[in-house]
Design a protein around this motif. Structure first.
Motif, PDB file in Angstrom:
ATOM      1  N   GLY A  56       0.629  -1.244   0.100  1.00 31.42           N
ATOM      2  CA  GLY A  56       0.109   0.078   0.099  1.00 31.42           C
ATOM      3  C   GLY A  56       0.745   1.367  -0.145  1.00 31.42           C
ATOM      4  O   GLY A  56       0.215   2.394   0.178  1.00 31.42           O
ATOM      5  N   GLU A  57       1.824   1.147  -0.238  1.00 30.51           N
ATOM      6  CA  GLU A  57       3.001   2.375  -0.270  1.00 30.51           C
ATOM      7  C   GLU A  57       3.003   2.959  -1.687  1.00 30.51           C
ATOM      8  O   GLU A  57       3.168   2.445  -2.702  1.00 30.51           O
ATOM      9  N   VAL A  58       2.529   4.272  -1.670  1.00 29.44           N
ATOM     10  CA  VAL A  58       2.805   5.191  -3.021  1.00 29.44           C
ATOM     11  C   VAL A  58       3.800   6.119  -3.088  1.00 29.44           C
ATOM     12  O   VAL A  58       3.900   6.773  -2.171  1.00 29.44           O
ATOM     13  N   LYS A  59       4.692   5.667  -3.729  1.00 31.70           N
ATOM     14  CA  LYS A  59       6.073   6.651  -3.497  1.00 31.70           C
ATOM     15  C   LYS A  59       6.044   7.768  -4.711  1.00 31.70           C
ATOM     16  O   LYS A  59       5.309   7.876  -5.407  1.00 31.70           O
ATOM     17  N   GLY A  60       6.896   8.944  -4.267  1.00 32.34           N
ATOM     18  CA  GLY A  60       7.376   9.719  -5.286  1.00 32.34           C
ATOM     19  C   GLY A  60       6.367  10.836  -5.503  1.00 32.34           C
ATOM     20  O   GLY A  60       6.486  11.455  -6.464  1.00 32.34           O
ATOM     21  N   ARG A  61       5.661  11.228  -4.299  1.00 32.38           N
ATOM     22  CA  ARG A  61       4.526  12.387  -4.810  1.00 32.38           C
ATOM     23  C   ARG A  61       5.524  13.523  -4.874  1.00 32.38           C
ATOM     24  O   ARG A  61       6.023  13.761  -3.657  1.00 32.38           O
ATOM     25  N   THR A  62       5.444  14.389  -5.846  1.00 34.58           N
ATOM     26  CA  THR A  62       5.695  15.633  -6.080  1.00 34.58           C
ATOM     27  C   THR A  62       4.940  17.020  -6.037  1.00 34.58           C
ATOM     28  O   THR A  62       5.322  17.811  -6.082  1.00 34.58           O
ATOM     29  N   THR A  63       3.670  16.701  -6.386  1.00 37.85           N
ATOM     30  CA  THR A  63       2.647  17.640  -6.473  1.00 37.85           C
ATOM     31  C   THR A  63       2.389  18.231  -5.285  1.00 37.85           C
ATOM     32  O   THR A  63       2.335  17.623  -4.101  1.00 37.85           O
ATOM     33  N   THR A  64       2.138  19.685  -5.398  1.00 35.92           N
ATOM     34  CA  THR A  64       1.525  20.219  -3.985  1.00 35.92           C
ATOM     35  C   THR A  64       0.148  20.868  -4.418  1.00 35.92           C
ATOM     36  O   THR A  64      -0.518  21.537  -3.636  1.00 35.92           O
ATOM     37  N   ALA A  65      -0.491  20.499  -5.641  1.00 36.18           N
ATOM     38  CA  ALA A  65      -1.714  20.820  -5.920  1.00 36.18           C
ATOM     39  C   ALA A  65      -2.828  19.938  -5.239  1.00 36.18           C
ATOM     40  O   ALA A  65      -3.030  18.789  -5.746  1.00 36.18           O
ATOM     41  N   ALA A  77      -9.248   2.379 -10.401  1.00 31.46           N
ATOM     42  CA  ALA A  77      -9.894   1.203  -9.594  1.00 31.46           C
ATOM     43  C   ALA A  77      -8.613   1.119  -8.471  1.00 31.46           C
ATOM     44  O   ALA A  77      -8.906   0.953  -7.352  1.00 31.46           O
ATOM     45  N   ALA A  78      -7.387   1.194  -8.763  1.00 36.88           N
ATOM     46  CA  ALA A  78      -6.248   1.220  -7.900  1.00 36.88           C
ATOM     47  C   ALA A  78      -6.491   2.139  -6.659  1.00 36.88           C
ATOM     48  O   ALA A  78      -6.037   2.253  -5.485  1.00 36.88           O
ATOM     49  N   ALA A  79      -6.564   3.247  -7.402  1.00 34.03           N
ATOM     50  CA  ALA A  79      -6.675   4.498  -6.414  1.00 34.03           C
ATOM     51  C   ALA A  79      -7.906   4.849  -5.447  1.00 34.03           C
ATOM     52  O   ALA A  79      -7.442   4.837  -4.257  1.00 34.03           O
ATOM     53  N   PHE A  80      -8.886   4.132  -6.035  1.00 32.74           N
ATOM     54  CA  PHE A  80     -10.195   3.968  -5.155  1.00 32.74           C
ATOM     55  C   PHE A  80      -9.728   3.123  -4.121  1.00 32.74           C
ATOM     56  O   PHE A  80     -10.330   3.166  -2.829  1.00 32.74           O
ATOM     57  N   THR A  81      -9.218   1.834  -4.427  1.00 30.50           N
ATOM     58  CA  THR A  81      -9.154   1.025  -3.479  1.00 30.50           C
ATOM     59  C   THR A  81      -7.960   1.385  -2.383  1.00 30.50           C
ATOM     60  O   THR A  81      -8.051   1.214  -1.087  1.00 30.50           O
ATOM     61  N   HIS A  82      -7.030   2.027  -3.121  1.00 29.98           N
ATOM     62  CA  HIS A  82      -6.057   2.648  -2.024  1.00 29.98           C
ATOM     63  C   HIS A  82      -6.411   3.544  -1.124  1.00 29.98           C
ATOM     64  O   HIS A  82      -6.204   3.534   0.182  1.00 29.98           O
ATOM     65  N   MET A  83      -7.435   4.426  -1.559  1.00 35.31           N
ATOM     66  CA  MET A  83      -7.983   5.477  -0.581  1.00 35.31           C
ATOM     67  C   MET A  83      -8.774   4.642   0.268  1.00 35.31           C
ATOM     68  O   MET A  83      -8.930   5.196   1.753  1.00 35.31           O
ATOM     69  N   CYS A  84      -9.648   3.776  -0.063  1.00 34.61           N
ATOM     70  CA  CYS A  84     -10.552   3.128   0.655  1.00 34.61           C
ATOM     71  C   CYS A  84      -9.684   2.052   1.951  1.00 34.61           C
ATOM     72  O   CYS A  84     -10.397   1.769   3.040  1.00 34.61           O
ATOM     73  N   LEU A  85      -8.509   1.629   1.578  1.00 35.01           N
ATOM     74  CA  LEU A  85      -7.777   0.599   2.471  1.00 35.01           C
ATOM     75  C   LEU A  85      -6.503   1.314   3.150  1.00 35.01           C
ATOM     76  O   LEU A  85      -6.276   0.783   4.409  1.00 35.01           O
ATOM     77  N   TYR A  86      -6.083   2.233   2.348  1.00 34.58           N
ATOM     78  CA  TYR A  86      -4.694   2.589   3.109  1.00 34.58           C
ATOM     79  C   TYR A  86      -4.703   4.075   3.480  1.00 34.58           C
ATOM     80  O   TYR A  86      -3.551   4.515   3.926  1.00 34.58           O
ATOM     81  N   SER A  87      -5.691   5.097   3.102  1.00 34.33           N
ATOM     82  CA  SER A  87      -5.609   6.424   3.479  1.00 34.33           C
ATOM     83  C   SER A  87      -5.841   6.348   5.168  1.00 34.33           C
ATOM     84  O   SER A  87      -6.121   5.536   5.750  1.00 34.33           O
ATOM     85  N   TRP A  88      -5.439   7.556   5.702  1.00 32.87           N
ATOM     86  CA  TRP A  88      -5.529   7.917   6.965  1.00 32.87           C
ATOM     87  C   TRP A  88      -7.026   7.681   7.531  1.00 32.87           C
ATOM     88  O   TRP A  88      -7.826   8.121   6.895  1.00 32.87           O
ATOM     89  N   ASN A  89      -7.186   7.085   8.513  1.00 28.15           N
ATOM     90  CA  ASN A  89      -8.674   6.653   9.298  1.00 28.15           C
ATOM     91  C   ASN A  89      -9.393   5.946   8.479  1.00 28.15           C
ATOM     92  O   ASN A  89     -10.651   5.858   8.597  1.00 28.15           O
ATOM     93  N   HIS A 123      -2.479  14.009  -3.870  1.00 23.82           N
ATOM     94  CA  HIS A 123      -1.562  14.073  -2.837  1.00 23.82           C
ATOM     95  C   HIS A 123      -2.241  12.887  -1.748  1.00 23.82           C
ATOM     96  O   HIS A 123      -3.214  13.046  -0.871  1.00 23.82           O
ATOM     97  N   THR A 124      -1.244  11.706  -2.015  1.00 22.38           N
ATOM     98  CA  THR A 124      -1.742  10.628  -1.248  1.00 22.38           C
ATOM     99  C   THR A 124      -1.463  10.754   0.211  1.00 22.38           C
ATOM    100  O   THR A 124      -0.278  10.637   0.560  1.00 22.38           O
ATOM    101  N   ASP A 125      -2.447  10.685   1.080  1.00 15.99           N
ATOM    102  CA  ASP A 125      -2.291  10.583   2.581  1.00 15.99           C
ATOM    103  C   ASP A 125      -2.424   8.939   2.797  1.00 15.99           C
ATOM    104  O   ASP A 125      -3.142   8.522   2.167  1.00 15.99           O
TER     105      ASP A 125
END
Length: 576
Positions: free
Chosen positions: A196-205, A277-289, A336-338
């Motif tokens: 569940g680790e997403v590396k290399g985020r450089t955007t601040t938008a 689909a990967a982003a939605f799953t990551h958000m639901c399983l690995y975002s804070w809280n 911006h992946t939390d």
């Protein structure tokens, strides 16, 4: 050296009784598949065919050994025991991958990356294992080449496991693609696994969303293109410059159908769908809280989607957000992946098991053509399969597994006479293919039935014994096949003598192995009643009545129940 044109190639000797094998004329319009250089290796449950170098194939085997242990750790509910024997075909050079891809899936602009095909006895996992370009394609998603090509196999392997463990249950496409996106990105070494680790985020938008899911920043247009700066995870790289697929479409489209594929082309394509689909799953399983609300809602939605369509009202009930609010939250997560990824570290000195020494050899003509030919047959390319399988046979190969594959390919082509000869020869050579024994048994039984009926008489005991013998051989081999038990049940109905208790016990075991195959359970119950095993018949009938999915099936078992009511209690009893 290939035989000259128009020259009949003589039969070769095989072990066992003399079998009349077919001959083939090699002519100008019948071009043999050429000898090709492949590497071969085998590990429990898998045969590996690779056109990569020996050293790279050995490296793959070491990584695969580790990946299998990782799979057992992170997917403990997925069991490989009893899974289908599987061919792994690594296509690292030339146009090898294109050879196995069915014509309808070939697209010069977008490789599908991997192919997973199977029947109820064998599966084949074909992977485009070529690297070296600025970008590679993983299952239709274009990604930077710094994504290791092993991830191409990793995704296909996890999909293979999930498909096998789902027992035919259709998973919602967005759920399956999302889970695969996470599993594809799992990183591991000898001592740890990171999920569940997403590396290399450089955007601040960043889009700011309040607790009610409302936008509170200037970045809150859910329909605006997503712009990822340099870096970022391969999981969502396909989203760069693209818009989110509207959630009403995202949850209703099946990308594996022609209609779904056409709809996706208008919404960004399959790559965008998989990345979303990967982003939605990551958000639901690995975002804070996430575990407080998103994770339970995610799995509940998947459960409901497997039963019927998802509406916005159903979504809102569980996620407490409208589609628009959820899309804004998802867009924010992509930009911006939390995250709270999981890292599993082995205790000191307790890492994963070291790989054994793998033996990678030059594949024989028989092995390389057999695996390639079988894979082509599984993908529906029957003519190409036969061309591939016939070549080593013409060149003199008589391995029983090659003969079995040839017999099955001929049968798929409707050539029963030639199929029978190959299957008889494979049986003489003690092939280990249960499907070959089953096919031979069915051909023998059909011939015996036809002869008896033409004479207006029942089967004789010698006819029954000779015809049913391959069916009994099938039961001794892995994987078990429900069709073998059902065919044997049909055969027993025509037997001139009753089965022994041991034989009927073996038949009843098929009903326990395949409890969802109600047709098989019905056939076994019929045989049990026919020969007076009323106790066992009652158990099977009651099970069938309790699990019938419709009135038609229930009526069949009801008729057996009526027949049972008119029988005396049995003295024989099945054991085991």
């Amino acid at each position: 050296m290939l035989p000259a044109a128009d020259k009949t190639v003589p039969e070769a000797e095989i072990s066992g009784p003399t079998v009349d094998l077919p001959t083939f004329n090699v002519t100008a319009d019948r071009v043999l598949a050429p000898l090709e250089k492949w590497r071969y290796a085998s590990v429990p449950g898998y045969e590996i065919l690779s056109n990569d170098s020996s050293s790279n194939t050995e490296r793959f085997l070491r990584d695969f050994h580790l990946l299998q242990q990782v799979a057992q750790l992170i997917l403990p509910h997925v069991e490989e025991t009893g899974a289908l024997p599987t061919y792994i075909v690594l296509c690292a050079k030339g146009k090898a991958f294109d050879l196995f891809t069915p014509p309808e899936l070939r697209d010069p602009n977008n490789s599908i990356g991997s192919l997973i095909i199977s029947d109820d006895e064998r599966s084949s996992l074909v992977v485009d294992y070529a690297g070296g370009g600025s970008r590679i394609t993983l299952d239709g998603v274009s990604m930077p080449s710094d994504v290791n090509v092993f991830q191409n196999f990793q995704r296909a392997y996890f999909k293979h496991l999930i498909t096998t463990s789902s027992s035919g249950k259709k998973l919602p496409p967005w759920f399956e693609e999302g889970i695969l996106g996470i599993l594809q990105a799992v990183e591991f070494d000898q001592n740890s696994v990171t999920i569940g680790e997403v590396k290399g985020r450089t955007t601040t938008a960043v889009t700011s969303i309040n607790s009610e899911g409302e936008n509170v920043s200037a970045q809150g247009n859910a329909n605006a293109p997503i712009v990822l700066r340099t870096g970022g995870s391969g999981l969502v790289s396909a989203m760069n410059g693209q818009r989110l697929i509207p959630l009403e479409d995202f949850f209703s489209i099946d990308p594996n159908t022609p209609e779904g594929g056409e709809r996706l082309k208008k919404l960004g394509g399959r790559g965008v769908y998989q990345a979303q689909a990967a982003a939605f799953t990551h958000m639901c399983l690995y975002s804070w809280n996430a575990k407080k609300q998103l994770t339970p809602a995610y799995y509940k939605l998947a459960e409901l989607a497997s039963k019927g369509p998802i509406t916005e009202e159903v979504f809102k009930t569980h996620f407490k957000r409208t589609y628009k609010q959820a899309a804004l939250r998802l867009r924010s997560h992509i930009l911006h992946t939390d995250q709270q990824h999981i890292r599993l570290t082995a205790p000191k000195g307790k890492g994963f098991e070291n790989p054994p020494r793998f033996e990678v050899i030059t594949a024989s003509d028989s092995d390389s053509s057999r695996i390639a030919g079988e894979t082509l047959r599984l993908s529906g390319q029957t003519s190409a399969s036969l061309t591939r399988l016939i070549a080593p046979y013409v060149r003199g190969e008589r391995d029983p597994e090659l003969l079995a594959a040839l017999g099955l390919a001929e049968l798929s082509s409707g050539n029963e006479e030639r199929a029978r000869k190959f299957l008889e020869a494979a049986a003489t050579g003690k092939t280990k293919r249960p499907r070959a024994w089953l096919a031979l048994g069915k051909l023998r039984m059909a011939e015996a039935r036809a002869k008896a009926r033409a004479d207006g008489r029942p089967l004789s005991q010698p006819e029954f014994s000779q015809a049913s013998q391959p069916l009994f051989e099938t039961l001794k081999l892995a994987p078990p096949m429900s069709a073998a038990y059902e065919e044997l049940a049909l055969a027993w109905k025509e037997s001139p003598a009753p089965p022994s208790q041991q034989q009927l016990t073996e038949l009843a075991r098929g009903a326990m192995i395949f409890p969802k195959k109600l047709g098989l359970i019905y056939r076994v119950a019929e045989v049990a009643l026919m020969y007076g095993f009323t106790k066992e018949g009652r158990i099977l009938i009651e099970y069938g009545l309790a699990n019938s999915p419709d009135d038609t099936t229930r009526s069949h078992f009801s008729r057996l129940a009526e027949k049972l009511a008119g029988l005396q209690p049995s003295t024989p009893s099945l054991k085991g």
